[in-house]
Design an enzyme around this catalytic site. Sequence first.
Site, mmCIF file in Angstrom:
data_model
loop_
_atom_site.group_PDB
_atom_site.id
_atom_site.type_symbol
_atom_site.label_atom_id
_atom_site.label_comp_id
_atom_site.label_asym_id
_atom_site.label_seq_id
_atom_site.Cartn_x
_atom_site.Cartn_y
_atom_site.Cartn_z
ATOM 1 N N HIS A 288 0.774 -1.321 -0.073
ATOM 2 C CA HIS A 288 0.131 -0.037 0.039
ATOM 3 C C HIS A 288 0.999 1.077 0.011
ATOM 4 O O HIS A 288 1.516 1.527 0.917
ATOM 5 C CB HIS A 288 -0.951 0.123 1.133
ATOM 6 C CG HIS A 288 -1.640 1.380 1.162
ATOM 7 N ND1 HIS A 288 -3.152 1.152 1.615
ATOM 8 C CD2 HIS A 288 -1.485 2.666 1.284
ATOM 9 C CE1 HIS A 288 -3.636 2.379 1.668
ATOM 10 N NE2 HIS A 288 -2.684 3.199 1.405
ATOM 11 N N ASN B 221 -5.559 7.120 -5.839
ATOM 12 C CA ASN B 221 -6.379 8.526 -5.342
ATOM 13 C C ASN B 221 -5.787 9.646 -5.747
ATOM 14 O O ASN B 221 -5.441 10.550 -5.131
ATOM 15 C CB ASN B 221 -6.656 8.353 -3.757
ATOM 16 C CG ASN B 221 -5.216 8.627 -2.961
ATOM 17 O OD1 ASN B 221 -4.375 7.920 -3.489
ATOM 18 N ND2 ASN B 221 -5.206 9.206 -1.839
ATOM 19 N N HIS C 152 -3.989 -0.334 6.331
ATOM 20 C CA HIS C 152 -3.533 0.497 7.561
ATOM 21 C C HIS C 152 -4.260 0.496 8.760
ATOM 22 O O HIS C 152 -4.632 1.283 9.256
ATOM 23 C CB HIS C 152 -3.233 1.775 6.969
ATOM 24 C CG HIS C 152 -4.434 2.460 6.062
ATOM 25 N ND1 HIS C 152 -5.573 2.398 6.403
ATOM 26 C CD2 HIS C 152 -4.226 3.128 5.127
ATOM 27 C CE1 HIS C 152 -6.358 3.154 5.379
ATOM 28 N NE2 HIS C 152 -5.596 3.286 4.719
ATOM 29 N N LEU D 201 -4.236 9.128 8.272
ATOM 30 C CA LEU D 201 -5.277 8.749 8.477
ATOM 31 C C LEU D 201 -5.226 7.155 8.070
ATOM 32 O O LEU D 201 -4.831 6.794 7.023
ATOM 33 C CB LEU D 201 -6.477 9.509 7.407
ATOM 34 C CG LEU D 201 -6.940 10.875 7.922
ATOM 35 C CD1 LEU D 201 -7.823 11.309 6.925
ATOM 36 C CD2 LEU D 201 -7.630 10.695 9.382
ATOM 37 N N ASP E 98 1.879 2.502 3.404
ATOM 38 C CA ASP E 98 0.990 3.754 3.401
ATOM 39 C C ASP E 98 1.736 5.067 3.073
ATOM 40 O O ASP E 98 1.259 6.357 3.785
ATOM 41 C CB ASP E 98 -0.092 4.001 4.497
ATOM 42 C CG ASP E 98 -1.100 5.081 4.092
ATOM 43 O OD1 ASP E 98 -1.228 5.402 2.792
ATOM 44 O OD2 ASP E 98 -1.970 5.281 5.018
ATOM 45 N N HIS F 11 3.283 14.503 1.156
ATOM 46 C CA HIS F 11 2.734 15.841 1.064
ATOM 47 C C HIS F 11 3.687 16.934 1.108
ATOM 48 O O HIS F 11 4.605 16.704 1.938
ATOM 49 C CB HIS F 11 1.606 16.063 2.068
ATOM 50 C CG HIS F 11 0.256 15.333 1.871
ATOM 51 N ND1 HIS F 11 -0.454 15.511 1.072
ATOM 52 C CD2 HIS F 11 0.039 14.129 2.462
ATOM 53 C CE1 HIS F 11 -1.663 14.602 1.079
ATOM 54 N NE2 HIS F 11 -0.958 13.625 1.991
#
Length: 343
Positions: A13, A41, A174, A219, A247, A251
């Site tokens: 992931h 996403n 996750h 998250l 995960d 950013h």
Amino acid sequence: MDQISIIQPDDWHLHLRDHTALATTVPAAARGFGRGIVMPNLAPPVTTVAEASAYRDRILSYRPAGSNWEPLMVLYLTDNTSTEEIRSAANCGFIYGCKYYPAGATTNSDSGVTDLANIHAVLETMQELGMVLQLHGEVTDTDVDIFDREAVFIDRHLLGLAENFPKLKIVLEHITTRQAADFVTSATDNIAATITPQHLLYNRNHMLAGGIRPHLFCLPILKRNIHQRALLDVATSGNKKFFLGTDSAPHAQEHKESACGCAGCFSHPAAIELYAEVFEQAGALTELEAFASKNGPDFYGLPYNRSSITLRREPWQIPSAVPFNDSQIIPLAGGNSINWRLA
Ligand code: NCD
Ligand code: ZN
């Protein structure tokens, strides 16, 4: 033990983003790993086989020379995904699952599914074809506390889903709670879970006590230490249902250090080493290979990687910042010293 060699691990992931961001994220994802499940996403999301194919080509154009790292693509389910799209995804040879995001749950999830009932036929088709459903297991109801969203998802949705689709291969992604660890442990063998380094290393005190640390905000959100403990127990237990999924979610620094900061931890600069540190602290370094390199391929029905990696006990400093587009990212545990190093 000052050195361990394990079958090359995979990351089940991760997030790469798109275009020029790939110059940073693809080499980082390929560092130490053989394959990676690439989350869809983007904005707009990757909802068709054609879009996944084009995205895969863009990713591969940034793969470092000489690397065999392979992006395993995923389709983003919406209320309108058709069973024909699922069938062509299953046949295309480069798509390894479909991702369920509850609408609004996390970064770029606005097109997610608004009600599981809307994808009933799609899930039936996936079950028939043996295609993996990757679940972001959180409810988004505004009356549910953010720390309870995963546990409530299990009660309200996952128990029913598992009952209605008893053969569907599901990865609860996750996981962050004792409830999720317990649910997966007692579920049938078609249900598994991934665990991130941040949820093994930290609890919500690390993020919030003594000052807010936005680079630990992801998250599902970090929970209490009892949940961290439960995740450590299952990750290091040797149980085949639990495997590595970082995960890793980049950013730019200014989007994290902000009045309304983004969720996501960028762990790839030291991902396998962070897991090694956790497993060693738990006295379970011998279980790292199963968690990182075997349980995932076994669940997905894929062969193990043929190469291996070596980790050496050699303290080094995780980079405190990594260039990203016109900005930079602060990696998970950036600037910290770590004992294990990928050779
Ligand atoms: C992810 C992202 O930034 O894309 N963020 C995160 O906190 N994990 C989305 C996700 O996997 O929820
Ligand atoms: Zn994610």
